[in-house]
Design a protein around this motif. Sequence first.
Motif, PDB file in Angstrom:
ATOM      1  N   HIS A  27       4.298  84.994  -0.340  1.00 15.11           N
ATOM      2  CA  HIS A  27       4.573  83.553  -0.303  1.00 15.11           C
ATOM      3  C   HIS A  27       3.691  82.794   0.686  1.00 15.11           C
ATOM      4  O   HIS A  27       2.947  83.378   1.479  1.00 15.11           O
ATOM      5  CB  HIS A  27       6.042  83.322   0.044  1.00 15.11           C
ATOM      6  N   MET A  35      10.332  81.542  -3.576  1.00 13.59           N
ATOM      7  CA  MET A  35       9.445  80.587  -4.239  1.00 13.59           C
ATOM      8  C   MET A  35       8.821  81.183  -5.506  1.00 13.59           C
ATOM      9  O   MET A  35       8.212  80.462  -6.298  1.00 13.59           O
ATOM     10  CB  MET A  35       8.348  80.107  -3.289  1.00 13.59           C
ATOM     11  N   LEU A 163      12.963  69.185  -5.761  1.00 10.85           N
ATOM     12  CA  LEU A 163      12.434  70.511  -5.449  1.00 10.85           C
ATOM     13  C   LEU A 163      12.387  70.725  -3.940  1.00 10.85           C
ATOM     14  O   LEU A 163      12.630  71.828  -3.445  1.00 10.85           O
ATOM     15  CB  LEU A 163      11.030  70.661  -6.047  1.00 10.85           C
ATOM     16  N   SER A 240       1.859  73.891  -4.456  1.00 11.57           N
ATOM     17  CA  SER A 240       2.725  74.979  -4.937  1.00 11.57           C
ATOM     18  C   SER A 240       2.787  74.970  -6.457  1.00 11.57           C
ATOM     19  O   SER A 240       3.853  74.837  -7.070  1.00 11.57           O
ATOM     20  CB  SER A 240       4.122  74.864  -4.324  1.00 11.57           C
ATOM     21  N   ASN A 242       2.601  77.248  -8.612  1.00  9.10           N
ATOM     22  CA  ASN A 242       3.400  78.277  -9.274  1.00  9.10           C
ATOM     23  C   ASN A 242       4.835  77.828  -9.500  1.00  9.10           C
ATOM     24  O   ASN A 242       5.538  78.336 -10.377  1.00  9.10           O
ATOM     25  CB  ASN A 242       3.386  79.570  -8.472  1.00  9.10           C
ATOM     26  N   MET A 243       5.280  76.842  -8.700  1.00 14.94           N
ATOM     27  CA  MET A 243       6.637  76.320  -8.845  1.00 14.94           C
ATOM     28  C   MET A 243       6.663  75.093  -9.758  1.00 14.94           C
ATOM     29  O   MET A 243       7.554  74.961 -10.595  1.00 14.94           O
ATOM     30  CB  MET A 243       7.209  75.961  -7.471  1.00 14.94           C
ATOM     31  N   THR A 244       5.710  74.201  -9.579  1.00 14.15           N
ATOM     32  CA  THR A 244       5.713  72.937 -10.323  1.00 14.15           C
ATOM     33  C   THR A 244       5.180  73.078 -11.743  1.00 14.15           C
ATOM     34  O   THR A 244       5.527  72.293 -12.615  1.00 14.15           O
ATOM     35  CB  THR A 244       4.894  71.878  -9.583  1.00 14.15           C
ATOM     36  N   ALA A 246       5.098  76.269 -13.519  1.00 18.14           N
ATOM     37  CA  ALA A 246       5.359  77.705 -13.652  1.00 18.14           C
ATOM     38  C   ALA A 246       4.962  78.265 -15.018  1.00 18.14           C
ATOM     39  O   ALA A 246       4.386  79.358 -15.107  1.00 18.14           O
ATOM     40  CB  ALA A 246       6.832  77.994 -13.385  1.00 18.14           C
TER      41      ALA A 246
END
Length: 262
Positions: A27, A35, A163, A240, A242-244, A246
């Motif tokens: 992370h 995350m 988020l 980020s 990978n989160m927004t 995905a």
Amino acid sequence: MTVALINGRPISFTDTLDGDVAIVLSHGLFMDQSMFDAQVCVLRKHYRIITWDQRGHGQDASVTEPFSLWDSADDLSALLVHLNIDKAVLLGISQGGYVSLRAALRYPEKVQALVLIATHAGVEEENQKVVYSQLLSAWLENSLTDEIAQSVSVLILGTDKKLAEPWIKKWQTIDNSTLCLNFNALADRDDLAPALSKLQMPALVIWGNEDGAISIEQVRQLEAGITYCQFMEIDGAAHSVNMTHAEIVNTKIKKFLAEALS
């Protein structure tokens, strides 16, 4: 979640156990292994997935002495030994990418492939370092005010306030000593750019073109320096990614690994 004594300190990790190929997910700064929930959900269908909390983060936030990102890379390698994993894919975002790069350079025999998200190989640019230092000073002097929390969350997570909410609550629990030690480990890192050609494993670099922390020049340097490297730019994505974003990220990772490990 499991806790094991790694290099003399407790490290929290999760391991899905099933799969012939292991992927270790590392992370970013001020974040933790959660995350990667969206990646674990998808990738565990095909691979053995390990997530972990680095020194000073998540369940391992009790760090009291200075450390470097090379120390965290040693932790990653020791975690592989603990899990009896001879070789793994290393996937890291931001600080996790810095750690993964160092692990790949120090322990190349343990690395099948690299997935580097929103990260780069160089040192912090001076103007960016000044901004981060000012933000840290304000945080230390005033605790995590709404204004500071907003600045940090926009830098890491973009403008999605929903988020950001649970992460801000986590950041409010970080003590000043740990905050400084984490920041110093990141800010004082060395330049890996001259060593990138030593990395002979396949690599994938992913970057969002609205990333306020990592520039296109920095990720292109990373792409150019690694011999076997693919690059993916995601339009409209901040740090980020990978989160927004995905679904896009997961699809690209699956395609890359299917090709790289075949």
